[in-house]
Write an enzyme that holds these catalytic residues in place. Structure first.
Site, PDB file in Angstrom:
ATOM      1  N   GLU A 157       0.700  -1.087   0.220  1.00 15.10           N
ATOM      2  CA  GLU A 157       0.174   0.228   0.021  1.00 15.10           C
ATOM      3  C   GLU A 157       0.715   1.062   0.245  1.00 15.10           C
ATOM      4  O   GLU A 157       0.441   2.339   1.262  1.00 15.10           O
ATOM      5  CB  GLU A 157      -1.081  -0.393   1.481  1.00 15.10           C
ATOM      6  CG  GLU A 157      -2.073  -1.158   1.345  1.00 15.10           C
ATOM      7  CD  GLU A 157      -2.831  -1.140   2.895  1.00 15.10           C
ATOM      8  OE1 GLU A 157      -2.270  -0.567   3.502  1.00 15.10           O
ATOM      9  OE2 GLU A 157      -3.217  -1.864   2.837  1.00 15.10           O
ATOM     10  N   GLU A 266      -6.107 -10.440  -0.958  1.00 13.93           N
ATOM     11  CA  GLU A 266      -7.028 -10.682   0.313  1.00 13.93           C
ATOM     12  C   GLU A 266      -8.070 -10.695   0.159  1.00 13.93           C
ATOM     13  O   GLU A 266      -9.695 -10.137   0.292  1.00 13.93           O
ATOM     14  CB  GLU A 266      -6.672  -9.383   0.680  1.00 13.93           C
ATOM     15  CG  GLU A 266      -5.162  -9.180   1.922  1.00 13.93           C
ATOM     16  CD  GLU A 266      -4.405  -8.377   1.711  1.00 13.93           C
ATOM     17  OE1 GLU A 266      -5.403  -7.197   2.363  1.00 13.93           O
ATOM     18  OE2 GLU A 266      -3.655  -8.249   1.873  1.00 13.93           O
TER      19      GLU A 266
HETATM   20  C1  XIL Z   1      -6.011  -6.564   8.796  1.00 16.62           C
HETATM   21  C2  XIL Z   1      -6.176  -7.985   9.763  1.00 16.62           C
HETATM   22  O1  XIL Z   1      -7.035  -8.173   8.537  1.00 16.62           O
HETATM   23  C3  XIL Z   1      -6.653  -7.084  11.234  1.00 16.62           C
HETATM   24  O2  XIL Z   1      -6.744  -8.281  11.853  1.00 16.62           O
HETATM   25  C4  XIL Z   1      -5.793  -6.293  11.141  1.00 16.62           C
HETATM   26  O3  XIL Z   1      -6.566  -5.762  12.325  1.00 16.62           O
HETATM   27  C5  XIL Z   1      -5.711  -5.362  10.048  1.00 16.62           C
HETATM   28  O4  XIL Z   1      -5.247  -5.723   8.710  1.00 16.62           O
HETATM   29  N1  XIL Z   1      -4.975  -5.331   3.909  1.00 16.62           N
HETATM   30  C6  XIL Z   1      -4.304  -6.047   4.057  1.00 16.62           C
HETATM   31  C7  XIL Z   1      -3.864  -6.489   5.441  1.00 16.62           C
HETATM   32  O5  XIL Z   1      -3.112  -5.918   3.959  1.00 16.62           O
HETATM   33  O6  XIL Z   1      -2.410  -6.596   5.606  1.00 16.62           O
HETATM   34  C8  XIL Z   1      -4.590  -5.862   6.411  1.00 16.62           C
HETATM   35  O7  XIL Z   1      -5.522  -6.800   6.941  1.00 16.62           O
HETATM   36  C9  XIL Z   1      -6.611  -6.113   5.315  1.00 16.62           C
HETATM   37  C10 XIL Z   1      -6.335  -4.923   4.714  1.00 16.62           C
END
Ligand code: XIL
Length: 355
Positions: A157, A266
């Site tokens: 990101e 994701e």
């Molecule tokens: C999220 C997790 O799922 C949560 O448990 C945590 O509190 C915050 O991070 N993008 C990403 C992930 O790259 O690492 C994130 O994961 C969600 C958004």
């Protein structure tokens, strides 16, 4: 029997046998349904690997595992040189025991990173201090899990969400201290630590045309400068209305011009109009609850149709969380293929039984 009739009967028999064979051999799980296309992955927490029902579901359906939080910068190095491997080791050992490979997530991110990384003697750390700390962290974690992690989200990101911004980069503290060099150096350090690992740039809202273009330009610049970057991670935090197939396909077509490897890293699908990886989100459901299963199944089916068409460049599709109970979006968003009782939802069958 004349030969025409014989041929027709034979053809009918072959067709009938094929149908029976198909019916008698249902796919074991998602990974089997997508064999020859791409790996199927899921992000896991500590409960998922400790509970026998949940771990059985993992092994049945997935052949790529991501640690949802336990390999991130802050949990693994909460203060300088103080490495905490217990939670990450438990997930890595679960994968080693079950013959599963891991996507490493993530080496450098503006969230879930210790503040100590950015602190210097008189206020903010210098660029040299930051890069030296990043290098130590990256070397430690990448070499520890080399045997089980086949690819890393190296930088997460780093591109801005503001389509009007002149500067394509997110104005994070990482960027303020080191400029775009923090991105390039992270890849160089990861490659030093494991020359065999596939290295990814990972981001959300990656189907947005402006952001997509910015990601492609950054990756092209890095490749032209000889930086070892191999793939682009499309996070895939979508919703029941967005993206449509054309938008998704356009983004994949752009990324495939720049890299040989795309991973959907994701994937989840919300029950409202929100999207993306911002850590604030609502739990409101903007759909008639009775039609939610149909809408979710339709959207999952649509995106997988597109992914399959690009299976020559997409090598892995990872769901973000095993079930609605585990979802970082909360159960109300209804975002994953398994319900809060770990039962497959209609969306699961929509994804699996596509043939
Ligand atoms: C999220 C997790 O799922 C949560 O448990 C945590 O509190 C915050 O991070 N993008 C990403 C992930 O790259 O690492 C994130 O994961 C969600 C958004």
């Amino acid at each position: 029997m004349n030969s025409t009739i014989r041929t027709t009967l034979c053809a009918a028999l072959v067709a009938a046998t094929a149908t029976v064979a198909h019916a008698q051999q249902p796919f074991d799980g998602l990974k089997d349904a997508y064999e020859g296309f791409f790996k199927m992955g899921v992000a896991v927490n500590q409960r998922n690997i400790a509970d026998s029902l949940q771990s059985a579901l993992l092994v049945q359906n997935y052949n790529s595992i991501t640690a949802e939080n336990d390999m991130k910068p802050e949990p693994t190095e909460p203060s300088e040189g103080n490495f905490r491997w217990d939670a990450a080791d438990r997930i890595a050992n679960f994968c080693r025991k079950n013959g599963l490979r891991m996507r490493g997530h993530c080496l450098v991110w503006h969230n879930q990173i210790g503040r100590w990384m950015f602190e210097g003697e008189n206020g903010q750390a210098t660029k040299e201090e930051l890069l030296q700390r990043m290098r130590r962290h990256i070397h430690a974690i990448v070499s520890r899990y080399r045997d089980v992690v086949y690819c890393w989200d190296v930088v997460n990101e780093a591109i801005t969400d503001d389509p009007r911004a002149d500067n394509p980069y997110r104005p994070s503290t990482l960027y303020q201290i080191a400029g775009e060099e923090f991105i390039e150096k992270a890849f160089v350090y990861a490659h030093e630590a494991d020359p065999d690992a596939l290295l990814f740039y990972n981001d959300y809202n990656e189907t947005d045309p402006v952001k997509c273009e910015r990601i492609c330009q950054m990756v092209e610049r890095m490749k032209a400068r000889g930086i070892p970057i191999h793939g682009i991670g499309m996070q895939g935090h979508y919703n029941i209305h967005y993206p449509d197939s054309a938008l998704l396909e356009a983004a994949i077509n752009n990324y495939r011009r720049v890299v040989d490897h795309i991973h959907v890293t994701e994937l989840d699908i919300r029950a409202n109009r929100e999207k993306g990886g911002q850590l604030q989100f609502s739990r409101t459901v903007e759909a008639d609850v009775d039609s939610l299963d149909a809408l979710l199944t339709a959207q999952y089916t649509r995106v997988f149709d597109v992914f399959r068409r690009h299976a020559d460049v997409i090598d892995c599709v990872t769901f973000w969380n095993l079930s609605d109970r585990d979802s970082w979006l909360g159960a109300d968003n209804y975002a994953t293929p398994f319900d809060t009782q770990y039962q497959p939802k209609p969306a699961y069958y929509g994804i699996r039984d596509w043939r």
